[in-house]
Design an enzyme around this catalytic site. Structure first.
Site, PDB file in Angstrom:
ATOM      1  N   ASN A 286       0.804  -1.229   0.000  1.00 37.65           N
ATOM      2  CA  ASN A 286       0.000   0.000   0.000  1.00 37.65           C
ATOM      3  C   ASN A 286       0.833   1.274   0.000  1.00 37.65           C
ATOM      4  O   ASN A 286       0.375   2.304  -0.483  1.00 37.65           O
ATOM      5  CB  ASN A 286      -0.920  -0.022   1.231  1.00 37.65           C
ATOM      6  CG  ASN A 286      -1.454   1.349   1.562  1.00 37.65           C
ATOM      7  OD1 ASN A 286      -2.376   1.844   0.897  1.00 37.65           O
ATOM      8  ND2 ASN A 286      -0.878   2.013   2.564  1.00 37.65           N
ATOM      9  N   ALA A 287       2.084   1.227   0.523  1.00 43.10           N
ATOM     10  CA  ALA A 287       2.885   2.456   0.639  1.00 43.10           C
ATOM     11  C   ALA A 287       2.965   3.142  -0.723  1.00 43.10           C
ATOM     12  O   ALA A 287       3.208   2.492  -1.741  1.00 43.10           O
ATOM     13  CB  ALA A 287       4.289   2.122   1.147  1.00 43.10           C
ATOM     14  N   ALA A 296       6.554  18.568 -18.631  1.00 44.97           N
ATOM     15  CA  ALA A 296       7.517  19.554 -19.138  1.00 44.97           C
ATOM     16  C   ALA A 296       8.449  20.049 -18.030  1.00 44.97           C
ATOM     17  O   ALA A 296       9.573  20.462 -18.290  1.00 44.97           O
ATOM     18  CB  ALA A 296       6.764  20.730 -19.771  1.00 44.97           C
ATOM     19  N   ASN A 297       7.953  20.043 -16.786  1.00 43.86           N
ATOM     20  CA  ASN A 297       8.762  20.537 -15.647  1.00 43.86           C
ATOM     21  C   ASN A 297       9.221  19.419 -14.719  1.00 43.86           C
ATOM     22  O   ASN A 297       9.696  19.686 -13.621  1.00 43.86           O
ATOM     23  CB  ASN A 297       7.930  21.533 -14.819  1.00 43.86           C
ATOM     24  CG  ASN A 297       7.407  22.662 -15.668  1.00 43.86           C
ATOM     25  OD1 ASN A 297       8.113  23.139 -16.555  1.00 43.86           O
ATOM     26  ND2 ASN A 297       6.169  23.069 -15.431  1.00 43.86           N
ATOM     27  N   TYR A 349       3.382   9.281 -11.439  1.00 41.93           N
ATOM     28  CA  TYR A 349       2.447   8.506 -10.622  1.00 41.93           C
ATOM     29  C   TYR A 349       1.613   7.565 -11.506  1.00 41.93           C
ATOM     30  O   TYR A 349       1.439   6.383 -11.188  1.00 41.93           O
ATOM     31  CB  TYR A 349       1.543   9.492  -9.866  1.00 41.93           C
ATOM     32  CG  TYR A 349       0.613   8.871  -8.856  1.00 41.93           C
ATOM     33  CD1 TYR A 349       1.100   8.419  -7.626  1.00 41.93           C
ATOM     34  CD2 TYR A 349      -0.757   8.780  -9.108  1.00 41.93           C
ATOM     35  CE1 TYR A 349       0.234   7.885  -6.673  1.00 41.93           C
ATOM     36  CE2 TYR A 349      -1.629   8.251  -8.166  1.00 41.93           C
ATOM     37  CZ  TYR A 349      -1.127   7.807  -6.949  1.00 41.93           C
ATOM     38  OH  TYR A 349      -1.985   7.274  -6.016  1.00 41.93           O
ATOM     39  N   THR A 384      -8.263  11.400   2.191  1.00 44.92           N
ATOM     40  CA  THR A 384      -7.086  11.175   3.043  1.00 44.92           C
ATOM     41  C   THR A 384      -6.198  12.422   3.004  1.00 44.92           C
ATOM     42  O   THR A 384      -6.507  13.377   2.284  1.00 44.92           O
ATOM     43  CB  THR A 384      -6.206   9.999   2.540  1.00 44.92           C
ATOM     44  OG1 THR A 384      -5.660  10.366   1.273  1.00 44.92           O
ATOM     45  CG2 THR A 384      -6.953   8.698   2.453  1.00 44.92           C
TER      46      THR A 384
END
Ligand code: NAD
Length: 443
Positions: A286-287, A296-297, A349, A384
């Site tokens: 889960n971490a 672009a950055n 991500y 969360t």
């Protein structure tokens, strides 16, 4: 203080305004509590032609003390339709004829479950079309449901009917409050399906490892697995040692401070579980972290840190954890809706979470012989500290842009992980199930 739309429209002027303008008003969802009834009311069970799964479901309901209805004349709390025998699109009329009247009397937080067979196993093109059509119908029903109800499809492979009970129970129960519009595939069981002595303690006697357990979704996973009978090893970084110990103490588990990206993380976890608890049966990866920037950055550090924590660490730890896990165990990975739909500012991500989904299906096949299941949850918008950091407008949109008109709670993700970990649930492996209230993104 942050503006909370759900609270605003639940009473007073906000409620009046929402009613006048026809704005969505979220219903309080039915969530599981220890000892709760499977579902509060009768369940209508029907189907097309031969209905082998419906027959099982009737027995399951009787065992759970739930009344079975065969007509939608009275109010029902759920509907289960067995469409495993469909041959062509004309047969879909049966589904319409059963569900349409039932929807008019379905109680709040109702459940619709449609059961079919996998499309790839169809004998004819017409049958494949009809089987796939079920998904389209159920996803649309999910969007028409009111009052916090959910609608899901279960595809059961021929010969796997005896593995379906765990999934039907999960989807009828309050454990699946925020799971809607999903397709769960039940295949040939990995090992033997074992019904628990007590369906309220489906994890009795098991040892589970949960990473990132000090707060948020991880803490809730630890709570739910412990509530359901497991002893939990709670893992988090040393900097989170305080809250980690609190979680472990609260649930009578043990705490292990380790960074999942450390080279010896897998070995430390396996050794701790062996020394303290005699081994482990369940691993929940889960971490996870976010380090958002438009591509672009995006510098190399942000890129690497997210891929390391969210994906590479799992692959590395599994090298040690998979050989060490007890036969018949369960691995559950936490992915994200961002790994399915993508998200602005989250290439790193999105990469990591899509990678988790790819890893899940490949690993499931690799460890089948060891009797281990591997599945993933893909949470949508869950309230969360991670989502508290999201800018206001995006956050409110995330909360509302789903069929249940609200954000999910960490416990919703935790309950799905719990169900993946049941020994009664051995037909579900290689699945990624979204816990997103049928979010419009990536639907
Ligand atoms: P969170 O930030 O509240 O908690 C994450 C936990 O992981 C923290 O306790 C943190 O200390 C721990 N952690 C971070 N890096 C670690 C490392 N290297 N080693 C050990 N522990 C580490 O996040 P959350 O919202 O609870 O998210 C949990 C999981 O759910 C993550 O994988 C996240 O990507 C995923 N997720 C969350 C949402 C959401 O809406 N909150 C949506 C989709 C997916």
């Amino acid at each position: 203080m942050a503006f909370d739309y759900g609270k605003f429209v639940s009473g007073g002027l906000g409620k009046q305004l929402a009613t006048t303008l026809g704005l969505p008003r979220p219903t309080t969802l039915r969530r599981h509590t220890a000892g709760a009834k499977l579902i509060n009311g009768a369940v209508l069970v029907g189907g097309h032609g031969d209905t082998p799964v419906a027959d099982r479901v009737k027995t399951l309901l009787a065992d759970a003390g739930v009344q079975v209805a065969t007509q939608a004349s009275t109010s029902v709390a759920g509907v289960v339709v067995d469409m495993t025998s469909v041959e062509s699109p004309a047969d879909l009329e049966t589904l319409r004829a059963i569900v349409a009247p039932a929807l008019k009397t379905l109680a709040p937080t109702g459940r619709i479950i449609v059961i079919g067979r996998p499309v790839e196993d169809a004998a004819t093109v017409a049958q494949a079309a009809a089987r796939r059509a079920l998904e389209g119908i159920v996803r649309s029903i999910g969007k028409e449901m009111r009052g916090g109800g959910t609608a899901n499809t279960v595809l059961v492979a021929e010969g796997a009917d005896d593995a379906v009970d765990a999934t039907v129970r999960f989807l009828l129960s309050g454990r699946s409050a925020y799971v809607s519009g999903q397709v769960v595939t039940v295949g040939k069981p990995v090992g033997s399906v074992e019904a628990p002595t007590d369906w309220d303690k489906p994890l009795a006697g098991k040892v589970a490892v949960v990473t990132g357990a000090a707060r948020g979704i991880g803490a809730s996973i630890a709570d739910v697995l412990a509530r359901d009978g497991a002893t939990v090893v709670c893992v988090d970084i040393p900097a989170a040692g305080g809250p980690l110990a609190e979680v472990a103490n609260r649930i009578g588990g043990s705490a292990l401070q380790v960074d999942v990206t450390a080279e010896d993380a897998g070995a430390k976890i396996a050794e701790h579980a062996r020394a303290r608890h005699g081994g482990f049966d369940i691993v929940v990866h889960n971490a996870g972290i976010t380090r958002d920037k438009l591509l672009a950055n995006m510098d190399a550090d942000r890129w690497a840190s997210v891929l390391d924590v969210n994906l590479s660490s799992i692959l590395a730890m599994n090298e040690t954890l998979i050989p060490a896990i007890n036969d018949g165990g369960h691995v559950v990975n936490v992915a994200s809706i961002a790994g399915i739909a993508g998200n602005r500012g989250q290439t790193n991500y999105g990469a990591s979470k899509a990678g988790v989904i790819g890893m899940t299906s490949a690993l499931a096949e690799e460890v089948r012989a060891k009797g281990v299941t591997v599945n993933a949850v893909a949470p949508g918008f869950i309230e969360t500290e991670m989502t508290d950091k999201v800018p206001f407008a995006t956050r409110e949109a995330g909360r509302l842009m789903n069929s249940l008109n609200q954000g999910g709670k960490p416990v919703d993700v935790a309950e799905t992980i719990g169900w993946f970990s049941w020994d009664a649930n051995r037909g579900v492996t290689g699945n990624t199930v979204r816990v997103c209230g049928q979010m419009l993104l990536g639907a």
